[in-house]
Design an enzyme around this catalytic site. Structure first.
Site, PDB file in Angstrom:
ATOM      1  N   ALA A  74      -7.069  -3.342   3.101  1.00  0.00           N
ATOM      2  CA  ALA A  74      -6.457  -3.992   4.319  1.00  0.00           C
ATOM      3  C   ALA A  74      -5.656  -2.818   4.918  1.00  0.00           C
ATOM      4  CB  ALA A  74      -5.482  -5.112   3.927  1.00  0.00           C
ATOM      5  N   GLY A 120      -8.557  -4.534  -0.093  1.00  0.00           N
ATOM      6  CA  GLY A 120      -9.528  -5.280   0.284  1.00  0.00           C
ATOM      7  C   GLY A 120     -10.948  -5.173   0.542  1.00  0.00           C
ATOM      8  N   GLU A 123     -12.408  -6.177  -2.718  1.00  0.00           N
ATOM      9  CA  GLU A 123     -12.462  -7.533  -2.623  1.00  0.00           C
ATOM     10  C   GLU A 123     -13.563  -8.113  -1.827  1.00  0.00           C
ATOM     11  OE1 GLU A 123      -8.133  -7.585  -1.538  1.00  0.00           O
ATOM     12  OE2 GLU A 123      -7.761  -8.939  -3.101  1.00  0.00           O
ATOM     13  N   GLU A 143      -3.374  -2.162  -5.226  1.00  0.00           N
ATOM     14  CA  GLU A 143      -1.941  -2.820  -4.445  1.00  0.00           C
ATOM     15  C   GLU A 143      -0.849  -2.599  -5.277  1.00  0.00           C
ATOM     16  OE1 GLU A 143      -5.107  -4.250  -4.573  1.00  0.00           O
ATOM     17  OE2 GLU A 143      -5.633  -5.156  -2.983  1.00  0.00           O
TER      18      GLU A 143
HETATM   19  N1  CO8 Z   1      -4.959   1.154   5.897  1.00  0.00           N
HETATM   20  C1  CO8 Z   1      -4.854   1.988   6.916  1.00  0.00           C
HETATM   21  N2  CO8 Z   1      -5.029   3.132   7.193  1.00  0.00           N
HETATM   22  C2  CO8 Z   1      -5.571   3.833   6.149  1.00  0.00           C
HETATM   23  C3  CO8 Z   1      -6.017   3.142   4.925  1.00  0.00           C
HETATM   24  C4  CO8 Z   1      -5.567   1.622   4.810  1.00  0.00           C
HETATM   25  N3  CO8 Z   1      -5.806   0.851   3.930  1.00  0.00           N
HETATM   26  N4  CO8 Z   1      -6.756   4.122   4.065  1.00  0.00           N
HETATM   27  C5  CO8 Z   1      -6.865   5.153   5.015  1.00  0.00           C
HETATM   28  N5  CO8 Z   1      -6.163   5.043   6.028  1.00  0.00           N
HETATM   29  C6  CO8 Z   1      -5.927   6.058   6.926  1.00  0.00           C
HETATM   30  C7  CO8 Z   1      -4.778   7.155   6.495  1.00  0.00           C
HETATM   31  O1  CO8 Z   1      -3.586   6.727   6.956  1.00  0.00           O
HETATM   32  C8  CO8 Z   1      -5.394   8.114   7.364  1.00  0.00           C
HETATM   33  O2  CO8 Z   1      -4.973   8.075   8.641  1.00  0.00           O
HETATM   34  P1  CO8 Z   1      -4.444   9.354   9.480  1.00  0.00           P
HETATM   35  O3  CO8 Z   1      -5.464  10.498   9.653  1.00  0.00           O
HETATM   36  O4  CO8 Z   1      -3.894   9.003  10.769  1.00  0.00           O
HETATM   37  O5  CO8 Z   1      -3.251  10.096   8.664  1.00  0.00           O
HETATM   38  C9  CO8 Z   1      -6.913   8.373   7.448  1.00  0.00           C
HETATM   39  O6  CO8 Z   1      -7.111   6.856   7.048  1.00  0.00           O
HETATM   40  C10 CO8 Z   1      -7.658   9.056   6.397  1.00  0.00           C
HETATM   41  O7  CO8 Z   1      -6.809   8.656   5.229  1.00  0.00           O
HETATM   42  P2  CO8 Z   1      -6.336   9.900   4.001  1.00  0.00           P
HETATM   43  O8  CO8 Z   1      -5.970  11.234   5.036  1.00  0.00           O
HETATM   44  O9  CO8 Z   1      -5.628   9.295   3.291  1.00  0.00           O
HETATM   45  O10 CO8 Z   1      -8.017  10.308   3.439  1.00  0.00           O
HETATM   46  P3  CO8 Z   1      -7.815  10.966   1.751  1.00  0.00           P
HETATM   47  O11 CO8 Z   1      -9.280  11.483   1.754  1.00  0.00           O
HETATM   48  O12 CO8 Z   1      -6.741  11.900   1.959  1.00  0.00           O
HETATM   49  O13 CO8 Z   1      -7.442   9.656   0.851  1.00  0.00           O
HETATM   50  C11 CO8 Z   1      -7.732   7.543   0.234  1.00  0.00           C
HETATM   51  C12 CO8 Z   1      -8.308   8.490   0.779  1.00  0.00           C
HETATM   52  C13 CO8 Z   1      -7.401   7.803  -1.129  1.00  0.00           C
HETATM   53  C14 CO8 Z   1      -8.612   6.369   0.061  1.00  0.00           C
HETATM   54  C15 CO8 Z   1      -6.282   7.219   0.821  1.00  0.00           C
HETATM   55  O14 CO8 Z   1      -6.641   7.002   2.096  1.00  0.00           O
HETATM   56  C16 CO8 Z   1      -5.756   5.745   0.218  1.00  0.00           C
HETATM   57  O15 CO8 Z   1      -5.211   5.849  -0.679  1.00  0.00           O
HETATM   58  N6  CO8 Z   1      -6.009   4.843   1.137  1.00  0.00           N
HETATM   59  C17 CO8 Z   1      -5.136   3.444   0.996  1.00  0.00           C
HETATM   60  C18 CO8 Z   1      -6.024   2.780  -0.242  1.00  0.00           C
HETATM   61  C19 CO8 Z   1      -5.393   1.487  -0.542  1.00  0.00           C
HETATM   62  O16 CO8 Z   1      -4.019   1.532  -0.980  1.00  0.00           O
HETATM   63  N7  CO8 Z   1      -5.780   0.408  -0.264  1.00  0.00           N
HETATM   64  C20 CO8 Z   1      -5.403  -0.929  -0.465  1.00  0.00           C
HETATM   65  C21 CO8 Z   1      -4.679  -1.418   0.832  1.00  0.00           C
HETATM   66  S1  CO8 Z   1      -3.572  -2.906   0.383  1.00  0.00           S
HETATM   67  C22 CO8 Z   1      -4.993  -4.068   0.536  1.00  0.00           C
HETATM   68  O17 CO8 Z   1      -6.200  -3.745   0.531  1.00  0.00           O
HETATM   69  C23 CO8 Z   1      -4.398  -5.428   0.223  1.00  0.00           C
HETATM   70  C24 CO8 Z   1      -5.292  -6.576   0.410  1.00  0.00           C
HETATM   71  C25 CO8 Z   1      -4.565  -7.989   0.588  1.00  0.00           C
HETATM   72  C26 CO8 Z   1      -3.627  -8.094   1.486  1.00  0.00           C
HETATM   73  C27 CO8 Z   1      -2.999  -9.370   1.264  1.00  0.00           C
HETATM   74  C28 CO8 Z   1      -1.699  -9.147   2.423  1.00  0.00           C
HETATM   75  C29 CO8 Z   1      -0.694 -10.167   2.173  1.00  0.00           C
END
Ligand code: CO8
Length: 267
Positions: A74, A120, A123, A143
């Site tokens: 998400a 997500g 999921e 998460e």
């Molecule tokens: N949301 C928003 N932006 C994201 C996300 C995300 N999930 N993942 C990556 N991005 C963005 C980064 O912020 C970055 O943006 P910018 O260039 O503007 O800084 C760009 O994508 C590239 O990402 P990274 O620079 O971080 O790339 P890396 O190769 O260094 O890392 C990773 C890749 C390991 C995948 C890392 O991006 C990461 O950890 N992302 C988040 C993963 C995560 O935690 N996902 C779970 C999110 S929570 C969720 O899904 C809950 C679902 C249910 C919700 C219910 C709501 C109540």
């Protein structure tokens, strides 16, 4: 199948929808945010089941992502803005509804996990029937590391797929699982260097079978899984009765006895 080949190409803001014959392909195209599921992406995704239903002859749908992620979860920037309990619950229900819409599709659904499938994103893959991962893929429910819990079905679909103990390992550590481990856990069905190519080959292998049999087999599995076994067996028998009334059943058995390939018409 003896049908005219469909060709369709539709660009949404964050995803594309393409149809080629019996196969539909949905590609997330928000690589700058690793295809994160913002509200807008979820609304676009919500349109897919009906779009597919309008395309005569589509039997399989593949979901994949552009760039190095399938879907990295998400949209964390959006989630971070949630302040009250009702908004949190509402966002969870929104994602759940969209994924339930995908899980309820009568066509075979395959996630071609080309890279990160986190939160997500995993999921969504769990809401598909089958998962094919690239050798480079990383899967997980991270998460808890954000102080959250999975909210788009992960706490429920993951234990149903791989068992409670294995699911809790992933949910409580939040760790990223590499493709080979995901295969060993039963989290994915296949691993290949080319996830999309392998998903297409899998779709082809599946869709040579009777189309009505495919959707009824799915229905039997998913309706049966949540009810007691005697009731589940009743469901199977009812659907078995139904499938014996199809032209495909007559054709499939006749073709076998005549030692030739069946020509299913989905009737
Ligand atoms: N949301 C928003 N932006 C994201 C996300 C995300 N999930 N993942 C990556 N991005 C963005 C980064 O912020 C970055 O943006 P910018 O260039 O503007 O800084 C760009 O994508 C590239 O990402 P990274 O620079 O971080 O790339 P890396 O190769 O260094 O890392 C990773 C890749 C390991 C995948 C890392 O991006 C990461 O950890 N992302 C988040 C993963 C995560 O935690 N996902 C779970 C999110 S929570 C969720 O899904 C809950 C679902 C249910 C919700 C219910 C709501 C109540």
């Amino acid at each position: 199948m003896d049908i005219e080949l469909n060709h369709e190409h539709m660009d949404f803001e964050h995803l594309t929808f393409e149809v080629e014959g019996a196969l539909a392909l949905v590609t997330f195209r928000r690589p700058e945010a690793l295809n994160a599921l913002s509200r807008d992406v979820l609304f676009e995704l919500a349109e897919i089941p009906e779009l597919v239903a309008e395309q005569e002859g589509v039997q399989a749908v593949i979901f994949t992502g552009e760039g190095k992620a399938f879907v990295a979860g998400a949209d964390i920037a959006e989630i971070a803005g949630i302040t009250d309990v009702f908004a949190g619950r509402e966002f969870s229900l929104l994602g759940q509804d969209v994924f339930t819409g995908i899980a309820s599709m009568p066509q075979v659904t395959i996630a071609a996990i080309n890279g990160y499938a986190l939160g997500g994103g995993l999921e969504l893959a769990l809401a598909c029937d089958l998962r094919v991962a690239s050798t480079k893929a990383k899967l997980g429910l991270p998460e808890v590391g954000l102080g959250l819990i999975p909210g788009f079905g992960g706490t429920q679909r993951l234990p149903r797929l791989i068992g409670v103990g294995r699911a809790l390992d992933l949910i409580l550590t939040g760790r990223h699982v590499p493709a080979e481990e995901a295969l060993a856990l039963g989290l994915v069905n296949r691993v290949d260097e080319d996830a999309l190519g392998a998903a297409k080959a899998l779709a082809k292998e599946i869709t040579k079978n009777g189309p009505i049999a495919l959707s009824l087999a799915k229905e039997a599995v998913f309706r049966g899984i949540d009810v007691p076994l005697p009731e589940a067996l009743e469901i199977e028998a009812d659907l078995f009765g139904l499938v014996t009334q199809t032209g495909d059943f007559k054709e499939g058995t006749k073709a076998f006895l005549e030692k030739r390939k069946p020509n299913f018409k989905g009737e």
